[in-house]
Design a protein around this motif. Sequence first.
Motif, PDB file in Angstrom:
ATOM      1  N   TYR A 171       0.834  -1.212   0.000  1.00  0.00           N
ATOM      2  CA  TYR A 171       0.000   0.000   0.000  1.00  0.00           C
ATOM      3  C   TYR A 171       0.866   1.258   0.000  1.00  0.00           C
ATOM      4  CZ  TYR A 171      -3.402   3.454   1.698  1.00  0.00           C
ATOM      5  OH  TYR A 171      -4.194   4.569   1.838  1.00  0.00           O
ATOM      6  N   ALA A 172       1.807   1.340   0.933  1.00  0.00           N
ATOM      7  CA  ALA A 172       2.600   2.560   1.100  1.00  0.00           C
ATOM      8  C   ALA A 172       3.477   2.846  -0.114  1.00  0.00           C
ATOM      9  CB  ALA A 172       3.465   2.451   2.360  1.00  0.00           C
ATOM     10  N   LEU A 173       4.017   1.815  -0.734  1.00  0.00           N
ATOM     11  CA  LEU A 173       4.902   2.018  -1.884  1.00  0.00           C
ATOM     12  C   LEU A 173       4.147   2.525  -3.106  1.00  0.00           C
ATOM     13  CD1 LEU A 173       7.194  -1.128  -1.512  1.00  0.00           C
ATOM     14  CD2 LEU A 173       7.827   1.256  -1.084  1.00  0.00           C
ATOM     15  N   ALA A 174       2.847   2.257  -3.178  1.00  0.00           N
ATOM     16  CA  ALA A 174       2.048   2.772  -4.303  1.00  0.00           C
ATOM     17  C   ALA A 174       1.926   4.282  -4.249  1.00  0.00           C
ATOM     18  CB  ALA A 174       0.660   2.129  -4.300  1.00  0.00           C
ATOM     19  N   SER A 175       2.103   4.865  -3.059  1.00  0.00           N
ATOM     20  CA  SER A 175       1.995   6.319  -2.920  1.00  0.00           C
ATOM     21  C   SER A 175       3.164   7.045  -3.570  1.00  0.00           C
ATOM     22  CB  SER A 175       1.919   6.702  -1.435  1.00  0.00           C
ATOM     23  OG  SER A 175       3.149   6.457  -0.776  1.00  0.00           O
ATOM     24  N   LEU A 176       4.150   6.309  -4.069  1.00  0.00           N
ATOM     25  CA  LEU A 176       5.296   6.929  -4.737  1.00  0.00           C
ATOM     26  C   LEU A 176       5.021   7.254  -6.197  1.00  0.00           C
ATOM     27  CD1 LEU A 176       8.052   4.565  -3.287  1.00  0.00           C
ATOM     28  CD2 LEU A 176       7.776   6.982  -2.729  1.00  0.00           C
ATOM     29  N   TRP A 177       3.973   6.644  -6.785  1.00  0.00           N
ATOM     30  CA  TRP A 177       3.761   6.868  -8.219  1.00  0.00           C
ATOM     31  C   TRP A 177       2.289   6.898  -8.656  1.00  0.00           C
ATOM     32  CZ3 TRP A 177       0.940   3.274 -10.866  1.00  0.00           C
ATOM     33  CH2 TRP A 177       0.814   2.017 -10.274  1.00  0.00           C
ATOM     34  N   ALA A 178       1.380   6.320  -7.894  1.00  0.00           N
ATOM     35  CA  ALA A 178      -0.013   6.178  -8.344  1.00  0.00           C
ATOM     36  C   ALA A 178      -0.656   7.534  -8.601  1.00  0.00           C
ATOM     37  CB  ALA A 178      -0.822   5.403  -7.301  1.00  0.00           C
ATOM     38  N   PRO A 179      -1.363   7.691  -9.724  1.00  0.00           N
ATOM     39  CA  PRO A 179      -1.987   8.984 -10.050  1.00  0.00           C
ATOM     40  C   PRO A 179      -2.945   9.488  -8.976  1.00  0.00           C
ATOM     41  CG  PRO A 179      -2.014   7.533 -11.963  1.00  0.00           C
ATOM     42  CD  PRO A 179      -1.541   6.707 -10.796  1.00  0.00           C
ATOM     43  N   GLY A 180      -3.663   8.559  -8.314  1.00  0.00           N
ATOM     44  CA  GLY A 180      -4.644   8.971  -7.311  1.00  0.00           C
ATOM     45  C   GLY A 180      -4.113   9.056  -5.900  1.00  0.00           C
ATOM     46  N   ALA A 181      -2.807   8.834  -5.701  1.00  0.00           N
ATOM     47  CA  ALA A 181      -2.233   8.854  -4.352  1.00  0.00           C
ATOM     48  C   ALA A 181      -2.194  10.283  -3.821  1.00  0.00           C
ATOM     49  CB  ALA A 181      -0.830   8.249  -4.366  1.00  0.00           C
ATOM     50  N   ILE A 182      -2.918  10.533  -2.736  1.00  0.00           N
ATOM     51  CA  ILE A 182      -2.984  11.882  -2.179  1.00  0.00           C
ATOM     52  C   ILE A 182      -1.617  12.329  -1.667  1.00  0.00           C
ATOM     53  CG2 ILE A 182      -4.111  13.349  -0.468  1.00  0.00           C
ATOM     54  CD1 ILE A 182      -5.881  12.281  -2.776  1.00  0.00           C
ATOM     55  N   ASN A 183      -0.881  11.399  -1.084  1.00  0.00           N
ATOM     56  CA  ASN A 183       0.468  11.689  -0.607  1.00  0.00           C
ATOM     57  C   ASN A 183       1.323  12.291  -1.729  1.00  0.00           C
ATOM     58  OD1 ASN A 183       2.855  11.250   1.253  1.00  0.00           O
ATOM     59  ND2 ASN A 183       3.437   9.906  -0.421  1.00  0.00           N
ATOM     60  N   LEU A 184       1.313  11.652  -2.894  1.00  0.00           N
ATOM     61  CA  LEU A 184       2.115  12.110  -4.021  1.00  0.00           C
ATOM     62  C   LEU A 184       1.571  13.415  -4.588  1.00  0.00           C
ATOM     63  CD1 LEU A 184       4.476  11.541  -5.919  1.00  0.00           C
ATOM     64  CD2 LEU A 184       2.920  10.235  -7.368  1.00  0.00           C
ATOM     65  N   PHE A 185       0.252  13.542  -4.627  1.00  0.00           N
ATOM     66  CA  PHE A 185      -0.324  14.764  -5.166  1.00  0.00           C
ATOM     67  C   PHE A 185       0.050  15.976  -4.313  1.00  0.00           C
ATOM     68  CE2 PHE A 185      -3.762  17.901  -5.388  1.00  0.00           C
ATOM     69  CZ  PHE A 185      -3.653  18.240  -6.730  1.00  0.00           C
ATOM     70  N   VAL A 400       9.268   9.776  -0.317  1.00  0.00           N
ATOM     71  CA  VAL A 400       9.831   8.660   0.461  1.00  0.00           C
ATOM     72  C   VAL A 400       9.461   8.808   1.941  1.00  0.00           C
ATOM     73  CG1 VAL A 400      11.991   7.647   1.328  1.00  0.00           C
ATOM     74  CG2 VAL A 400      11.728   8.132  -1.110  1.00  0.00           C
ATOM     75  N   GLY A 401       9.621  10.013   2.472  1.00  0.00           N
ATOM     76  CA  GLY A 401       9.257  10.248   3.870  1.00  0.00           C
ATOM     77  C   GLY A 401       7.795   9.985   4.133  1.00  0.00           C
ATOM     78  N   GLY A 402       6.917  10.427   3.213  1.00  0.00           N
ATOM     79  CA  GLY A 402       5.487  10.187   3.368  1.00  0.00           C
ATOM     80  C   GLY A 402       5.128   8.723   3.325  1.00  0.00           C
ATOM     81  N   SER A 403       5.733   7.974   2.390  1.00  0.00           N
ATOM     82  CA  SER A 403       5.407   6.549   2.260  1.00  0.00           C
ATOM     83  C   SER A 403       5.858   5.755   3.483  1.00  0.00           C
ATOM     84  CB  SER A 403       6.047   5.972   0.987  1.00  0.00           C
ATOM     85  OG  SER A 403       7.460   5.966   1.077  1.00  0.00           O
ATOM     86  N   ILE A 404       7.037   6.081   4.015  1.00  0.00           N
ATOM     87  CA  ILE A 404       7.525   5.390   5.215  1.00  0.00           C
ATOM     88  C   ILE A 404       6.667   5.756   6.428  1.00  0.00           C
ATOM     89  CG2 ILE A 404       9.469   5.187   6.826  1.00  0.00           C
ATOM     90  CD1 ILE A 404      11.341   5.452   4.447  1.00  0.00           C
ATOM     91  N   SER A 405       6.190   6.997   6.462  1.00  0.00           N
ATOM     92  CA  SER A 405       5.338   7.431   7.576  1.00  0.00           C
ATOM     93  C   SER A 405       4.094   6.573   7.703  1.00  0.00           C
ATOM     94  CB  SER A 405       4.919   8.896   7.377  1.00  0.00           C
ATOM     95  OG  SER A 405       6.029   9.748   7.402  1.00  0.00           O
ATOM     96  N   TYR A 406       3.516   6.175   6.561  1.00  0.00           N
ATOM     97  CA  TYR A 406       2.334   5.314   6.595  1.00  0.00           C
ATOM     98  C   TYR A 406       2.625   3.993   7.300  1.00  0.00           C
ATOM     99  CZ  TYR A 406       0.100   8.275   3.037  1.00  0.00           C
ATOM    100  OH  TYR A 406      -0.457   9.311   2.352  1.00  0.00           O
ATOM    101  N   MET A 407       3.858   3.503   7.159  1.00  0.00           N
ATOM    102  CA  MET A 407       4.200   2.162   7.660  1.00  0.00           C
ATOM    103  C   MET A 407       4.633   2.141   9.115  1.00  0.00           C
ATOM    104  SD  MET A 407       6.234   0.530   4.392  1.00  0.00           S
ATOM    105  CE  MET A 407       6.978   2.002   3.687  1.00  0.00           C
ATOM    106  N   VAL A 408       5.212   3.253   9.616  1.00  0.00           N
ATOM    107  CA  VAL A 408       5.779   3.217  10.968  1.00  0.00           C
ATOM    108  C   VAL A 408       4.973   3.984  12.003  1.00  0.00           C
ATOM    109  CG1 VAL A 408       8.139   2.857  10.140  1.00  0.00           C
ATOM    110  CG2 VAL A 408       7.295   5.186  10.499  1.00  0.00           C
TER     111      VAL A 408
END
Length: 456
Positions: A171-185, A400-408
Amino acid sequence: MKLLCKIVLLALAGLHLIKPFVTIDLSAAICITAVVVLLSGMTMMGKGFFKATLTFLFIGLALLFYFGQPLSIWAEAVTSMTNVIAILVVMQTFSIPIKIGQYNTALQYWLNKSVRGEGPLFLLTTAATHVFTSFLMFGAIPVMISLMEHTLKKSVGNYQRFMAAAVSRGYALASLWAPGAINLFLVIQATGVSWSAVFVPGVILSFIGMAISYGIESKLQLKADAVRPDVSGAQGLPAEKPAGRRVLHIFLAVAGLIMLTLLFDRLHIGATYNRIILAGFVVIFAWLSWLSREVSITAAVKSYWQEGVLKTADLAPFFIAMGIFSTALEHSGFMVLLQAALQQAAGVLGVFSIVLVPLLIILAAVFGLHPFMTIVMFGKILTLLSLPVTSLTLALCLAVGGSISYMVSPFAGLILTLAKMINAKAEEVALRWNWQFCLVYFFVGIVFAYYWGQNM
């Protein structure tokens, strides 16, 4: 109030969808709609989000009032993050074809027929979560639990850790590229880097992350024993061919979402978020049109109207309040003071200042501050500084910081929901089972972000 909230949420998404194609200014309509979303949505919010929303709303309004901002800035503040809400509403509609097309059952059948051994099963569970998350976002968690729970409880030695690691990381790694990922947006919006610029490095980083995850879990918990096929959960699709076609549909939907977003990016249709919303709308329309030839979609659409739309009701007021806060902060005198202090620190640290960016986001998340908030705040400030790195490097570090934040973070929605569904403690999922992966991935991600950003 529920009916009103559903109507204005869909209206808000619709206004952002048509915005690039009309000549009239829709800012006033979006602003009024956003105010109604805020007021109606706050009556249905959970306790945690309600407190955070009220806090950001109060501080934001106080700052706007104290610094005597004109009406135009107030309107900008109210509408600044409504595009995020529009993306959430559109992406939530992907739950309709998943439900009526029995895609979860098809994927379960295909995995159970094809996979042997805990290692390949872990990798495929992570990859499946990754693919579902790219368009279902938060809805991917219950889909994966219902999809794999029956099989994994009978097939792996430590079901809780296996599921926690595979689903949270996929889940968290998808936030690095997915068009609909709010984290990435939010990263794109804060840094000004285009989605197409971060897409390729984001995909590469996600594959690197899955490889690191597989390597770590292979050493710690995965066994090579064969997994016995169990297709009892896939009685609705007894043949391999229909199941294979259903799985292909999922990959085609993801590919369509990516290709259309890139195409609209090349055609310069609206802003980045307009392209994401438009791509999602086109894909969902085509998918439902295809499925309507085989099954009735009426019941699923009705279910989405009754329940699915309101799944955004918790987040919508939160994003409006956070938009008011971030805009007020941007136009206040505090930004100048903070900018000067951080510029001095960046001058001392030099290139190593990029390590602090994701590290601060992660530490804030561990102590309960949502990465959405920190990405917006750090992004606004850091882009004003003269850092010895490119904007792309900064964007990748924030991602990267956002995606890791989801996991920890034990307070993250991903971790809390996953822990509840697999009957584990949130602290176990976030800190005990994910810290080793996140530590390795943190350093790999920072090095990758630096060299990719400096050489592209």
